[in-house]
Design a protein around this motif. Structure first.
Motif, PDB file in Angstrom:
ATOM      1  N   ALA A  71      -1.650   8.064  -4.386  1.00  0.00           N
ATOM      2  CA  ALA A  71      -0.771   8.687  -3.408  1.00  0.00           C
ATOM      3  C   ALA A  71      -0.307   7.703  -2.348  1.00  0.00           C
ATOM      4  CB  ALA A  71      -1.484   9.867  -2.755  1.00  0.00           C
ATOM      5  N   ALA A  72      -1.111   6.686  -2.066  1.00  0.00           N
ATOM      6  CA  ALA A  72      -0.794   5.774  -0.978  1.00  0.00           C
ATOM      7  C   ALA A  72      -0.078   4.515  -1.432  1.00  0.00           C
ATOM      8  CB  ALA A  72      -2.082   5.379  -0.259  1.00  0.00           C
ATOM      9  N   THR A  73       0.186   4.377  -2.705  1.00  0.00           N
ATOM     10  CA  THR A  73       0.798   3.136  -3.184  1.00  0.00           C
ATOM     11  C   THR A  73       2.174   3.392  -3.775  1.00  0.00           C
ATOM     12  OG1 THR A  73      -0.229   3.373  -5.350  1.00  0.00           O
ATOM     13  CG2 THR A  73      -1.422   2.091  -3.698  1.00  0.00           C
ATOM     14  N   ALA A  74       2.889   2.317  -3.926  1.00  0.00           N
ATOM     15  CA  ALA A  74       4.210   2.369  -4.529  1.00  0.00           C
ATOM     16  C   ALA A  74       4.053   2.564  -6.041  1.00  0.00           C
ATOM     17  CB  ALA A  74       4.946   1.068  -4.234  1.00  0.00           C
ATOM     18  N   PRO A  75       5.138   2.833  -6.720  1.00  0.00           N
ATOM     19  CA  PRO A  75       5.061   2.970  -8.176  1.00  0.00           C
ATOM     20  C   PRO A  75       4.482   1.692  -8.794  1.00  0.00           C
ATOM     21  CG  PRO A  75       7.275   3.469  -7.376  1.00  0.00           C
ATOM     22  CD  PRO A  75       6.475   2.993  -6.212  1.00  0.00           C
ATOM     23  N   PRO A  76       3.871   1.814  -9.958  1.00  0.00           N
ATOM     24  CA  PRO A  76       3.255   0.626 -10.568  1.00  0.00           C
ATOM     25  C   PRO A  76       4.286  -0.457 -10.844  1.00  0.00           C
ATOM     26  CG  PRO A  76       3.221   2.505 -12.081  1.00  0.00           C
ATOM     27  CD  PRO A  76       3.761   2.989 -10.781  1.00  0.00           C
ATOM     28  N   GLU A  77       3.850  -1.686 -10.686  1.00  0.00           N
ATOM     29  CA  GLU A  77       4.739  -2.821 -10.936  1.00  0.00           C
ATOM     30  C   GLU A  77       4.962  -2.986 -12.430  1.00  0.00           C
ATOM     31  OE1 GLU A  77       3.684  -6.525  -9.189  1.00  0.00           O
ATOM     32  OE2 GLU A  77       2.925  -5.558  -7.386  1.00  0.00           O
ATOM     33  N   GLN A  78       6.129  -3.487 -12.754  1.00  0.00           N
ATOM     34  CA  GLN A  78       6.417  -3.796 -14.137  1.00  0.00           C
ATOM     35  C   GLN A  78       5.866  -5.180 -14.438  1.00  0.00           C
ATOM     36  OE1 GLN A  78       7.750  -1.677 -16.298  1.00  0.00           O
ATOM     37  NE2 GLN A  78       7.770  -0.174 -14.655  1.00  0.00           N
ATOM     38  N   PRO A  79       5.208  -5.377 -15.571  1.00  0.00           N
ATOM     39  CA  PRO A  79       4.665  -6.709 -15.871  1.00  0.00           C
ATOM     40  C   PRO A  79       5.773  -7.749 -15.952  1.00  0.00           C
ATOM     41  CG  PRO A  79       4.220  -5.143 -17.667  1.00  0.00           C
ATOM     42  CD  PRO A  79       4.969  -4.418 -16.605  1.00  0.00           C
TER      43      PRO A  79
END
Length: 181
Positions: A71-79
């Motif tokens: 909830a506290a983070t941005a969307p997952p990074e793309q590799p």
């Protein structure tokens, strides 16, 4: 006397209840959620004015499953793609001074481990330490240790006496070929 005793007993009881409440309120400072979510049951009591009957309603709810940081983070990074030259050059570049130093060691019967990186690093240390005025005994001790590391990297064993003799050869070779301006 009984009134004084009663006052002490009540005071002690109030103190004990207050201390217990503080300890319960403090709890632990572990805020990490672990395991699977569990169901919780709550009972609601309803009192009607006309009658003194009480009914209990049980409700079961389950919280949605999320990771602690989701909830506290941005969307997952793309590799990101791996660069073509990853991990970079596997061989270090030994300059002319390094080559001269390694050649001198070979003339003295010493075969450095691998491509000579450890030996050249040792020569760098020898020159820098001498330029800074480090005592000869300290330089010799450090170089002896490096000789042991290099022998270990090459998969060989050296005695302390052999390591000390080899260290003196390293120092002489570095002074003759590597520590020049």
């Amino acid at each position: 006397m009984t009134r004084n005793s009663l006052t002490r007993t009540l005071s002690l009881g109030v103190f004990a209840v207050a201390a217990s409440a503080m300890l319960v309120a403090c709890g632990s400072d572990d805020s990490t959620a672990t395991g699977a979510p569990t169901s919780t049951t709550s009972a609601a009591q309803t009192t009607t004015e006309a009658s003194s009957t009480t009914s209990a309603a049980e409700t079961t709810t389950a919280a949605p499953t999320t990771s602690p940081g989701e909830a506290a983070t941005a969307p997952p990074e793309q590799p990101q793609p791996v660069p073509d030259d990853f991990p970079g050059p596997t061989e270090s570049q030994i300059d002319d001074r390094g080559t001269s130093f390694l050649d001198e060691l070979k003339k003295q019967g010493i075969t450095p481990a691998g491509n000579g990186d450890i030996a050249v690093s040792t020569a760098n240390y020898i020159c820098a330490a001498q330029a800074q005025g480090v005592a000869a005994e300290e330089i010799s001790t450090f170089v002896t240790a490096n000789v042991g590391v290099e022998a270990s990297a090459a998969g060989t064993q050296v005695s302390e006496t052999q390591a000390q003799q080899t260290a003196q050869t390293y120092i002489a070779a570095a002074q003759a070929t590597y520590c020049r301006p």
